[in-house]
Design a protein around this motif. Sequence first.
Motif, mmCIF file in Angstrom:
data_model
loop_
_atom_site.group_PDB
_atom_site.id
_atom_site.type_symbol
_atom_site.label_atom_id
_atom_site.label_comp_id
_atom_site.label_asym_id
_atom_site.label_seq_id
_atom_site.Cartn_x
_atom_site.Cartn_y
_atom_site.Cartn_z
ATOM 1 N N LYS A 119 0.842 -1.166 0.000
ATOM 2 C CA LYS A 119 0.000 0.000 0.000
ATOM 3 C C LYS A 119 0.892 1.235 0.000
ATOM 4 C CE LYS A 119 -3.808 1.881 2.372
ATOM 5 N NZ LYS A 119 -4.952 1.650 3.170
ATOM 6 N N LEU A 120 0.860 1.934 -1.091
ATOM 7 C CA LEU A 120 1.826 3.009 -1.266
ATOM 8 C C LEU A 120 1.117 4.345 -1.257
ATOM 9 C CD1 LEU A 120 4.848 3.247 -1.988
ATOM 10 C CD2 LEU A 120 4.114 3.477 -4.326
ATOM 11 N N LEU A 160 -0.881 -5.979 -6.972
ATOM 12 C CA LEU A 160 0.160 -4.948 -7.068
ATOM 13 C C LEU A 160 -0.037 -4.239 -8.401
ATOM 14 C CD1 LEU A 160 3.649 -6.384 -6.092
ATOM 15 C CD2 LEU A 160 2.398 -4.558 -4.989
ATOM 16 N N ARG A 161 -0.306 -2.944 -8.350
ATOM 17 C CA ARG A 161 -0.547 -2.200 -9.572
ATOM 18 C C ARG A 161 0.731 -1.517 -10.055
ATOM 19 N NH1 ARG A 161 -5.848 -1.919 -10.831
ATOM 20 N NH2 ARG A 161 -7.356 -2.412 -9.197
ATOM 21 N N SER A 162 0.680 -0.998 -11.263
ATOM 22 C CA SER A 162 1.837 -0.337 -11.858
ATOM 23 C C SER A 162 2.425 0.695 -10.892
ATOM 24 C CB SER A 162 1.395 0.336 -13.158
ATOM 25 O OG SER A 162 2.467 1.061 -13.702
ATOM 26 N N GLY A 163 3.727 0.659 -10.700
ATOM 27 C CA GLY A 163 4.380 1.633 -9.833
ATOM 28 C C GLY A 163 4.518 1.170 -8.400
ATOM 29 N N GLN A 164 3.840 0.088 -8.019
ATOM 30 C CA GLN A 164 3.947 -0.404 -6.647
ATOM 31 C C GLN A 164 5.031 -1.479 -6.583
ATOM 32 O OE1 GLN A 164 -0.199 -1.484 -6.107
ATOM 33 N NE2 GLN A 164 -0.569 0.444 -5.047
ATOM 34 N N ASN A 189 0.689 -6.573 -11.750
ATOM 35 C CA ASN A 189 0.449 -5.958 -13.051
ATOM 36 C C ASN A 189 1.734 -5.436 -13.689
ATOM 37 O OD1 ASN A 189 -2.254 -6.478 -12.939
ATOM 38 N ND2 ASN A 189 -2.903 -4.376 -12.631
ATOM 39 N N ALA A 190 1.681 -5.216 -14.992
ATOM 40 C CA ALA A 190 2.827 -4.637 -15.694
ATOM 41 C C ALA A 190 3.179 -3.304 -15.056
ATOM 42 C CB ALA A 190 2.485 -4.448 -17.162
ATOM 43 N N ARG A 244 -2.026 -13.442 -11.594
ATOM 44 C CA ARG A 244 -1.275 -13.325 -12.836
ATOM 45 C C ARG A 244 -0.041 -12.444 -12.632
ATOM 46 N NH1 ARG A 244 -7.051 -12.574 -15.329
ATOM 47 N NH2 ARG A 244 -7.027 -10.887 -13.832
ATOM 48 N N ARG A 301 2.454 -10.046 -14.582
ATOM 49 C CA ARG A 301 2.784 -9.346 -15.827
ATOM 50 C C ARG A 301 3.947 -8.373 -15.629
ATOM 51 N NH1 ARG A 301 -2.892 -8.743 -15.927
ATOM 52 N NH2 ARG A 301 -3.929 -10.100 -17.414
ATOM 53 N N ARG A 345 -1.997 1.257 -18.691
ATOM 54 C CA ARG A 345 -0.909 1.171 -17.714
ATOM 55 C C ARG A 345 -0.969 2.340 -16.729
ATOM 56 N NH1 ARG A 345 4.214 -1.216 -18.445
ATOM 57 N NH2 ARG A 345 3.065 -2.587 -19.825
ATOM 58 N N ASP A 395 -3.848 2.036 -14.348
ATOM 59 C CA ASP A 395 -3.540 1.068 -13.296
ATOM 60 C C ASP A 395 -2.762 1.745 -12.169
ATOM 61 O OD1 ASP A 395 -3.562 -1.633 -12.323
ATOM 62 O OD2 ASP A 395 -1.447 -1.775 -12.853
ATOM 63 N N ARG A 396 -1.792 2.567 -12.561
ATOM 64 C CA ARG A 396 -0.979 3.300 -11.590
ATOM 65 C C ARG A 396 -1.863 4.226 -10.746
ATOM 66 N NH1 ARG A 396 2.609 4.761 -8.363
ATOM 67 N NH2 ARG A 396 4.337 6.151 -8.813
ATOM 68 N N GLY A 424 -4.010 2.478 -8.172
ATOM 69 C CA GLY A 424 -3.201 2.180 -6.989
ATOM 70 C C GLY A 424 -3.087 3.382 -6.069
ATOM 71 N N LEU A 425 -2.887 4.559 -6.642
ATOM 72 C CA LEU A 425 -2.747 5.776 -5.834
ATOM 73 C C LEU A 425 -4.082 6.171 -5.204
ATOM 74 C CD1 LEU A 425 -0.414 7.861 -8.175
ATOM 75 C CD2 LEU A 425 0.210 6.726 -6.049
ATOM 76 N N GLU A 430 -6.456 4.053 -4.353
ATOM 77 C CA GLU A 430 -6.647 3.102 -3.253
ATOM 78 C C GLU A 430 -5.801 3.505 -2.047
ATOM 79 O OE1 GLU A 430 -5.575 -0.588 -5.044
ATOM 80 O OE2 GLU A 430 -7.580 -0.938 -5.882
ATOM 81 N N ALA A 431 -4.558 3.917 -2.319
ATOM 82 C CA ALA A 431 -3.661 4.300 -1.232
ATOM 83 C C ALA A 431 -4.162 5.543 -0.507
ATOM 84 C CB ALA A 431 -2.257 4.531 -1.779
ATOM 85 N N ILE A 475 -7.377 -6.361 -16.695
ATOM 86 C CA ILE A 475 -6.170 -5.771 -16.112
ATOM 87 C C ILE A 475 -6.521 -4.868 -14.932
ATOM 88 C CG2 ILE A 475 -4.252 -4.176 -16.549
ATOM 89 C CD1 ILE A 475 -4.322 -5.210 -19.487
#
Lengths: 248, 270
Positions: free
Chosen positions: A17-18, A147-151, A166-167, A182, A184, B151, B154-155, B158-159, B161-162, B194
């Motif tokens: 968690k970032l 885990l998403r991109s950047g994490q 993720n990628a 998965r 990536r 992509r 997705d990033r 994540g932010l 969610e954080a 994704i």
Amino acid sequence: MLIGWKNPKGYDILGCKLSFDTRERFDVAWTPTMITLKSSGDGLTITLSDGPWSKVLAELALELERPRAVEIFRAPLIRIETGERALTPLQVEELAWLLELHDIKFEWSSNGTQTPLPGLTEPRTTEHPTSSAVAVWEEAALCPRTLRSGQTIRYAGHVAVMGDVNAGAEIVAAGDVLVWGRVRGVVHAGASGNDNAVVGALMLAPTQLRIGKHIARAPDELQHPQRGPEIARVREGRIIIEGWKFKD
Amino acid sequence: MTATVITITSGKGGVGKTTTTANIGVALARRGKRVACIDADIGLRNLDVVLGLENRIVYDIVDVVEGRARLRQALIRDKRLPELQMLPAAQTRDKTAVNPQQMLKLTDDLRSEVDFILIDSPAGIEHGFKNAIAPADRVIIVTTPEVSAVRDADRIIGLVEAAEKPKPQLILNRLRPGMVKRGDMLATEDVLEILAIDLIGIVPEDESIITSANRGAPVALDDKAQAGLAYTRIAARILGQDVPFAVFEDNSTLLKRFQNWFRNPNGGGS
């Protein structure tokens, strides 16, 4: 970047968690119990307690990830005091790897009773009930979500993820990496130099896979990843990926 | 009655955040909801242009937070829809002119006056994004069916969610059904696999988006355009209605266009 939060059990769950505010909250709430940091006139001394090795490493890793870590660990001389603990060669390697990861130069400190030097101490087999050459850690970091991109997760032990990698996401682990989902992104298992580490996932389609000192990358042509769980390991100096076979 | 703050963001630039904000605002206002759109893209303001309200700007968001103008003075009422208002960004400053606390106060002052506050987030993950996300009750992520945009989305998820916001919802913008059919474009299912968040709308590629943005008349005002209808459906879903997702056909060939036109002279139909 490794981010941990204190859970009722301790610090064995290191999450993915970032966030700016999570980091700040974590910084206030948490104090280490397994290690002590002491600034002196000419530098910083890190004293490691006799507690479980994985916890010692995890706490040091968390200290290194604190927002103000750069200032604290910028000391001109960093000494590592191991007290009564005798470090195994593997433990020395892990410690060195963790500090190198953060570009920190250090020297071992002798306190008279022990002179822990790389390769000189007896392995403590009592803590590890297996005689296998494969390193056994007591605990693994569990990431309970995708885990998403950047994490990124960096952990001096095994890492398990319940979700996708993720990628653009990255895992760097000293031990094995298991992903219930998965893959990536980029995964590096055995990052402290352990070629016996493995990477397992329900679907393996990583951008890049690293095990120990070996690197494999995805083929340049788009391929449909094989369905079904797979495991990657080093065989004869190359990373190979095998379908997971159920054992009786 | 207190307003719901919805932030529209994407990470990547050029995927249609501003167009989406303007059109959802229009679509909600057409359904009688009081809406305030805030342009959080300080230094690169666009929302006023897309809404056709550029020539009415006197004060902007920085004037409000720095106390040179009251919020009521800076808000611009839409020339067509009295329920729709807009707070423009400043063009001469940058993102650091406002901080997240000021955004929270600004939206709190607005909450009692409207039903929805839509925030048009700037691209990127830095200061401007943090400003836009701070007051959000709901977050809508806009992406196009391209690998790079997905992509970045997705990033951003994540932010979000954080930042401990509720799970964001997704708008898939500029979908070209013909390309998907030929296997040349990511399909809706690929993107959802994704990103693993809920879909709230699909907007097909539509030339009328560009013409309407240039004219300053959002496409959601046009009941003949496919994209306009898509935004109307998104607004209905935001209001909690269960609207089925349309299946878009490939209208790119001339013959198909004629066939469609004869079937439904009001266009689109899906």
